[in-house]
Design a protein around this motif. Structure first.
Motif, PDB file in Angstrom:
ATOM      1  N   LEU A   1       0.832  -1.213   0.000  1.00 48.18           N
ATOM      2  CA  LEU A   1       0.000   0.000   0.000  1.00 48.18           C
ATOM      3  C   LEU A   1       0.863   1.258   0.000  1.00 48.18           C
ATOM      4  N   ALA A   2       2.009   1.197   0.690  1.00 51.53           N
ATOM      5  CA  ALA A   2       2.911   2.355   0.656  1.00 51.53           C
ATOM      6  C   ALA A   2       3.401   2.573  -0.775  1.00 51.53           C
ATOM      7  N   ALA A   3       3.717   1.464  -1.465  1.00 45.41           N
ATOM      8  CA  ALA A   3       4.176   1.579  -2.864  1.00 45.41           C
ATOM      9  C   ALA A   3       3.063   2.169  -3.728  1.00 45.41           C
ATOM     10  N   GLY A   4       1.835   1.663  -3.551  1.00 41.00           N
ATOM     11  CA  GLY A   4       0.699   2.159  -4.340  1.00 41.00           C
ATOM     12  C   GLY A   4       0.410   3.622  -4.051  1.00 41.00           C
ATOM     13  N   TYR A   5       0.528   3.989  -2.779  1.00 35.53           N
ATOM     14  CA  TYR A   5       0.279   5.374  -2.372  1.00 35.53           C
ATOM     15  C   TYR A   5       1.285   6.318  -3.046  1.00 35.53           C
ATOM     16  N   GLU A   6       2.562   5.911  -3.013  1.00 36.08           N
ATOM     17  CA  GLU A   6       3.618   6.763  -3.581  1.00 36.08           C
ATOM     18  C   GLU A   6       3.500   6.857  -5.106  1.00 36.08           C
ATOM     19  N   MET A   7       3.208   5.717  -5.733  1.00 34.63           N
ATOM     20  CA  MET A   7       3.055   5.727  -7.204  1.00 34.63           C
ATOM     21  C   MET A   7       1.920   6.678  -7.601  1.00 34.63           C
ATOM     22  N   THR A   8       0.772   6.542  -6.926  1.00 39.11           N
ATOM     23  CA  THR A   8      -0.407   7.323  -7.334  1.00 39.11           C
ATOM     24  C   THR A   8      -0.272   8.788  -6.931  1.00 39.11           C
ATOM     25  N   ARG A   9       0.535   9.057  -5.917  1.00 40.94           N
ATOM     26  CA  ARG A   9       0.797  10.466  -5.548  1.00 40.94           C
ATOM     27  C   ARG A   9       1.451  11.189  -6.714  1.00 40.94           C
ATOM     28  N   HIS A  10       2.210  10.429  -7.523  1.00 44.35           N
ATOM     29  CA  HIS A  10       2.865  11.011  -8.702  1.00 44.35           C
ATOM     30  C   HIS A  10       2.045  10.788  -9.967  1.00 44.35           C
ATOM     31  N   GLY A  11       0.785  10.414  -9.816  1.00 39.36           N
ATOM     32  CA  GLY A  11      -0.108  10.309 -10.979  1.00 39.36           C
ATOM     33  C   GLY A  11      -0.022   8.999 -11.746  1.00 39.36           C
ATOM     34  N   ALA A  12       0.725   8.004 -11.239  1.00 40.87           N
ATOM     35  CA  ALA A  12       0.834   6.732 -11.975  1.00 40.87           C
ATOM     36  C   ALA A  12      -0.462   5.927 -11.831  1.00 40.87           C
ATOM     37  N   ARG A  13      -0.700   4.995 -12.777  1.00 44.30           N
ATOM     38  CA  ARG A  13      -1.875   4.113 -12.730  1.00 44.30           C
ATOM     39  C   ARG A  13      -1.430   2.754 -12.190  1.00 44.30           C
ATOM     40  N   VAL A  14      -2.057   2.303 -11.116  1.00 43.89           N
ATOM     41  CA  VAL A  14      -1.623   1.039 -10.510  1.00 43.89           C
ATOM     42  C   VAL A  14      -2.813   0.136 -10.175  1.00 43.89           C
ATOM     43  N   ALA A  15      -2.508  -1.149  -9.986  1.00 43.84           N
ATOM     44  CA  ALA A  15      -3.458  -2.073  -9.361  1.00 43.84           C
ATOM     45  C   ALA A  15      -2.731  -2.748  -8.210  1.00 43.84           C
ATOM     46  N   VAL A  16      -3.371  -2.750  -7.033  1.00 39.97           N
ATOM     47  CA  VAL A  16      -2.818  -3.472  -5.881  1.00 39.97           C
ATOM     48  C   VAL A  16      -3.700  -4.704  -5.703  1.00 39.97           C
ATOM     49  N   LEU A  17      -3.078  -5.886  -5.753  1.00 38.14           N
ATOM     50  CA  LEU A  17      -3.851  -7.138  -5.740  1.00 38.14           C
ATOM     51  C   LEU A  17      -3.637  -7.870  -4.418  1.00 38.14           C
ATOM     52  N   GLU A  18      -4.711  -8.155  -3.713  1.00 35.88           N
ATOM     53  CA  GLU A  18      -4.624  -8.744  -2.376  1.00 35.88           C
ATOM     54  C   GLU A  18      -5.427 -10.050  -2.333  1.00 35.88           C
ATOM     55  N   ARG A  19      -4.788 -11.115  -1.858  1.00 33.26           N
ATOM     56  CA  ARG A  19      -5.481 -12.408  -1.864  1.00 33.26           C
ATOM     57  C   ARG A  19      -6.554 -12.514  -0.768  1.00 33.26           C
TER      58      ARG A  19
END
Ligand code: FAD
Length: 472
Positions: free
Chosen positions: A14-32
């Motif tokens: 989630l920290a990675a997703g938060y940082e990526m999206t803070r810079h406008g990147a498009r992400v998917a975080v997948l959780e089992r």
């Protein structure tokens, strides 16, 4: 195509997703699993909130601390710490205080502990020996009597292997900076002045449990128009040479999905991620993976009447008990208890999957935990209201002697990848806490964004445990 696909919605993912999206990147975080937070998640049950086990947030990393404070925001609590050790029917303050310890173990044992400490200190001054295993490290530092009394049984309960097989580096990480003299000094100064690592007496905590931070982080990622998809187990990682192309996912209903991305970050256990690779990695890498072991964790979560003890948690060193720790989340935050008349307790067992504790039914485990509680708090009736059990596989990477050479083989193969970073605790097979896990996610994201070349493997490498530094 997504800018990044992130495996696991625990602290690092989630920290990675938060940082990526803070810079406008498009992400998917997948959780089992069906909720976010990983090992630091909070689970609702019968009007109460339970963490997997007690989670105290502490960091020396100012950026991570600020992130925690900003995200938890109005729900931030400063919780006074009360933790004790249970040993031979007695409760000892943790950190140890001289009078309490003296009365607890008795005058004769206290003198023996002190003499054995002086003996170890003298030996180390005359001909210092570099410790190889946990037993040698602690004995050098504190003397053999204190090691036998306070360190050996608990450590072996947690890790399930003799202390002579646990690497000295883990001891250094965990209790660096603490010496008997320093502990006594701290107690006499009554906490004034510089605090040493394991002696921090207050910690930050989200009002609705450790997992509230991660629920809020996931919300931020979604608010920026990105996906945090729960119930999505990644089964396969497709690669072309040393470049990952996509991951294949099962959505829980048996439906397959494929996510393509420019960059991949994985907090799934390192060994599982490597085994997911398609085509399979070289045999030597697979062999190294199969030589690593994780310790599994069973949490027995109980809603009970009243408040059986005032501590946040108690370390159970006593050999007669199988439990390693017991926590009361009401003493972290009143909002975690349905009302003032009840307590959400978690009793923790460390196991290897498939052993007796792991295989017992939930009902048996609940009865067993209640029996241990009754034995520990004699004369106090703890009337149970309801309970549930959570089994967490691969909760602790086992830092046993020789593990590093296997990690080196895996790491040197993974380092060749153009667009893949393992992150987090199980993901990097490191004894990382929440703050370290978050830091690895932030650094991997910055590398993925092209903001520089950061190495998440260097987080937590200075072997200073999270209780280090001054209390904040
Ligand atoms: C009992 C206990 C007590 C702890 N106490 C503390 C404490 O007091 N203070 C502290 O700071 N830290 C504590 N920790 C450590 C803390 O929980 C971890 O450092 C942190 O959760 C690690 O975050 P992570 O993202 O690396 O991994 P995890 O939390 O393990 O998250 C990884 C996520 O990936 C998911 N996943 C795995 N495989 C797949 C797959 N194939 N597909 C999709 N998703 C997948 C998992 O379900 C999980 O949600 C404790 C841990 C335990 C077990």
């Amino acid at each position: 195509m997504l800018d990044a696909v992130i495996v696991g919605a625990g602290p690092s993912g989630l920290a990675a997703g938060y940082e990526m999206t803070r810079h406008g990147a498009r992400v998917a975080v997948l959780e089992r699993l069906d909720r976010v937070g990983g090992l630091a998640r909070t689970m609702p049950h019968d009007g109460c909130l339970f963490d997997i086990g007690p989670h105290r947030f502490f960091t020396k990393n100012e950026e991570v601390r600020q992130l925690f404070v900003d995200i938890v925001a109005e729900d931030l609590l400063r919780v006074p710490r009360l933790t004790r050790i249970y040993y031979r029917n007695k409760f000892f303050n943790y950190p140890l205080t001289p009078l309490n310890a003296l009365f607890g173990v008795g005058v004769a044992s206290s003198v023996a502990i002190f003499l054995s400490y002086l003996n170890a200190a003298a030996r180390q001054t005359i001909s210092p020996v570099e410790p190889v295993n946990f037993e040698q490290w602690v004995t050098n530092q504190f003397g053999s009597r204190l090691y036998e009394t306070f360190f050996k049984t608990y450590t072996e309960k947690v890790w399930g292997i003799p202390c002579t097989q646990i690497g000295a580096d883990w001891a250094g990480q965990r209790i660096k900076g603490l010496s008997l003299i320093a502990a006594v000094q701290n107690a006499l100064l009554n906490g004034k002045g510089n605090k040493i690592k394991t002696l921090v007496d207050e910690f930050l905590f989200p009002r609705l449990g450790a997992g509230q931070l991660y629920e809020k982080l996931a919300q931020r990622i979604e608010d920026r128009g990105n996906t945090v998809a729960v119930g999505r187990k990644v089964l396969r990682m497709n690669r072309e040479g040393l470049r990952v192309r996509s991951v294949e996912v099962c959505d829980g209903q048996g439906r397959a999905e494929e996510y393509e991305g420019g960059y991949f970050m994985s907090s799934a256990p390192l060994t599982e991620m490597v085994e997911m690779m398609n085509p399979a990695p070289p045999d030597a890498v697979l062999a190294a993976c199969r030589s690593l072991r994780y310790r599994d964790h069973v949490g027995v979560h109980l809603k009970v009447e009243g408040t059986p003890f005032p501590d946040n948690w108690i370390y159970v060193h006593d050999k007669r008990f199988r439990m390693a720790r017991i926590a009361n989340f009401r003493n972290f935050s009143h909002a975690m208890a349905e009302h003032d008349g009840v307590s959400p307790l978690t009793v923790e067992y460390f196991t290897f999957k498939g052993d007796d504790t792991w295989r017992r039914s939930d009902e048996e485990l609940i009865d067993f935990a209640l029996g241990e509680i009754a034995q520990m708090f004699v004369g106090k009736t703890t009337r149970p209201i309801s309970g549930f059990v959570v089994r967490s596989e691969k909760a602790y990477p086992v830092i046993e002697l020789g593990f590093q050479k296997h990690i080196d083989v895996i790491k040197s193969w993974l380092d060749g990848f153009e667009n893949l970073k393992p992150i987090g605790r199980s993901g990097m097979f490191k004894y990382n806490n929440q703050d370290h896990a978050i830091a690895t996610g932030l650094l991997a994201a910055r590398t993925a964004l092209g903001l520089g070349k950061y190495d998440p493997w260097l987080v937590n490498i200075d072997a200073e445990y999270h209780e280090a530094g001054e209390s904040k």
